[in-house]
Design an enzyme around this catalytic site. Structure first.
Site, PDB file in Angstrom:
ATOM      1  N   HIS A 278     -17.780  21.886  87.138  1.00  0.00           N
ATOM      2  CA  HIS A 278     -19.187  22.237  87.275  1.00  0.00           C
ATOM      3  C   HIS A 278     -20.009  20.975  87.072  1.00  0.00           C
ATOM      4  O   HIS A 278     -19.544  20.013  86.454  1.00  0.00           O
ATOM      5  CB  HIS A 278     -19.559  23.301  86.245  1.00  0.00           C
ATOM      6  CG  HIS A 278     -20.868  23.979  86.543  1.00  0.00           C
ATOM      7  ND1 HIS A 278     -22.060  23.541  86.010  1.00  0.00           N
ATOM      8  CD2 HIS A 278     -21.158  25.044  87.328  1.00  0.00           C
ATOM      9  CE1 HIS A 278     -23.041  24.315  86.456  1.00  0.00           C
ATOM     10  NE2 HIS A 278     -22.534  25.235  87.252  1.00  0.00           N
ATOM     11  N   TYR A 279     -21.225  20.977  87.595  1.00  0.00           N
ATOM     12  CA  TYR A 279     -22.054  19.770  87.472  1.00  0.00           C
ATOM     13  C   TYR A 279     -22.598  19.567  86.064  1.00  0.00           C
ATOM     14  O   TYR A 279     -23.033  18.480  85.718  1.00  0.00           O
ATOM     15  CB  TYR A 279     -23.213  19.810  88.477  1.00  0.00           C
ATOM     16  CG  TYR A 279     -24.220  20.908  88.247  1.00  0.00           C
ATOM     17  CD1 TYR A 279     -25.315  20.728  87.405  1.00  0.00           C
ATOM     18  CD2 TYR A 279     -24.070  22.146  88.882  1.00  0.00           C
ATOM     19  CE1 TYR A 279     -26.231  21.736  87.191  1.00  0.00           C
ATOM     20  CE2 TYR A 279     -24.983  23.159  88.675  1.00  0.00           C
ATOM     21  CZ  TYR A 279     -26.069  22.957  87.835  1.00  0.00           C
ATOM     22  OH  TYR A 279     -26.971  23.966  87.633  1.00  0.00           O
ATOM     23  N   ARG A 280     -22.565  20.603  85.219  1.00  0.00           N
ATOM     24  CA  ARG A 280     -23.067  20.454  83.860  1.00  0.00           C
ATOM     25  C   ARG A 280     -22.067  19.678  82.998  1.00  0.00           C
ATOM     26  O   ARG A 280     -20.858  19.776  83.180  1.00  0.00           O
ATOM     27  CB  ARG A 280     -23.325  21.823  83.230  1.00  0.00           C
ATOM     28  CG  ARG A 280     -24.505  22.562  83.839  1.00  0.00           C
ATOM     29  CD  ARG A 280     -24.670  23.917  83.211  1.00  0.00           C
ATOM     30  NE  ARG A 280     -25.791  24.637  83.811  1.00  0.00           N
ATOM     31  CZ  ARG A 280     -25.995  25.935  83.656  1.00  0.00           C
ATOM     32  NH1 ARG A 280     -25.160  26.657  82.934  1.00  0.00           N
ATOM     33  NH2 ARG A 280     -27.032  26.510  84.230  1.00  0.00           N
TER      34      ARG A 280
ATOM     35  N   LYS B  15     -23.115  22.303  94.817  1.00  0.00           N
ATOM     36  CA  LYS B  15     -22.842  22.083  93.394  1.00  0.00           C
ATOM     37  C   LYS B  15     -23.923  22.693  92.510  1.00  0.00           C
ATOM     38  O   LYS B  15     -23.651  23.178  91.426  1.00  0.00           O
ATOM     39  CB  LYS B  15     -22.740  20.584  93.111  1.00  0.00           C
ATOM     40  CG  LYS B  15     -21.326  20.063  93.159  1.00  0.00           C
ATOM     41  CD  LYS B  15     -21.185  18.807  92.347  1.00  0.00           C
ATOM     42  CE  LYS B  15     -19.738  18.651  91.911  1.00  0.00           C
ATOM     43  NZ  LYS B  15     -19.559  17.507  91.032  1.00  0.00           N
TER      44      LYS B  15
END
Length: 200
Positions: free
Chosen positions: A139-141, A3
């Site tokens: 996405h991890y953001r 990730k």
């Protein structure tokens, strides 16, 4: 690819909101999910909304859902829709909703996009607990509108004072659209300055 090394989708943002039976991701359940795919100018390109077929009787017996939460979901019409989904979509459950949600993100080229919402940690936590395959598509953001709001309150009170008032409908689709509008307000007010090249 982990990730932390996933390349962010620079052309899409996904607004996401849930309605749940409570606040505990390990014990409560998702009743409704909504997502809107946005471009970098916050134009809505597509929307997805689905109630999750659940047995409300079973939920109230097993979860002891708070009377306040139950009344909130009754007033919004969500309880009736969950009942209807349970009877009209026999055999379906959260896994079917999860599959449909992933298909929606793929259709709008929104895989690996950041998640936008108010208190994203809450929604992402429930998705990770109950829809793990969907969780992997983001996405991890995050783009957390509640963080922007708190920064404006502390650093630009005149901007904060003019922010749109939320209607608190407690339905996933109108709630996420309100969060998008709130983020758009802060951008137009100059508190957020978008990059000409888009998000990075």
């Amino acid at each position: 690819m982990t990730k932390t090394t996933m390349r962010v989708n620079e052309d899409r943002i996904v607004g996401c909101d849930l309605e749940t039976t409570g606040l505990e991701k390990s014990g409560d359940l998702i009743l409704e999910i909504a997502m809107v795919v946005l471009d970098n100018d916050l134009n809505e390109l597509g929307r997805f909304s689905s109630v999750v077929p659940q047995s409300l009787h079973g939920m109230m017996t097993r979860l002891r859902m708070s009377p306040v939460v139950l009344e909130m979901h009754r007033a919004s019409g969500l309880v009736a829709e969950v009942h209807e989904a349970r009877s009209s979509r026999p055999g379906e459950g959260i896994a079917h909703v999860e599959d449909d949600a992933i298909e929606f993100l793929d259709e709008y080229d929104a895989l690996c996009a950041p998640m936008l919402g108010s208190n994203v940690k809450f929604d992402r936590g429930f998705i990770e607990a109950h829809m793990p395959f969907l969780a992997q598509q983001f996405h991890y953001r995050d783009i957390d509108v509640s963080t922007v709001k708190e920064l404006a309150r502390r650093r630009a009170p005149e901007v904060f004072a003019g922010a749109p008032v939320k209607r608190e409908e407690h339905r996933a689709l109108p709630d996420i659209r309100e969060s998008v509008e709130e983020y758009r307000y802060y951008e137009r007010a100059g508190f957020i300055v978008p990059s000409p090249g888009g998000a990075r």
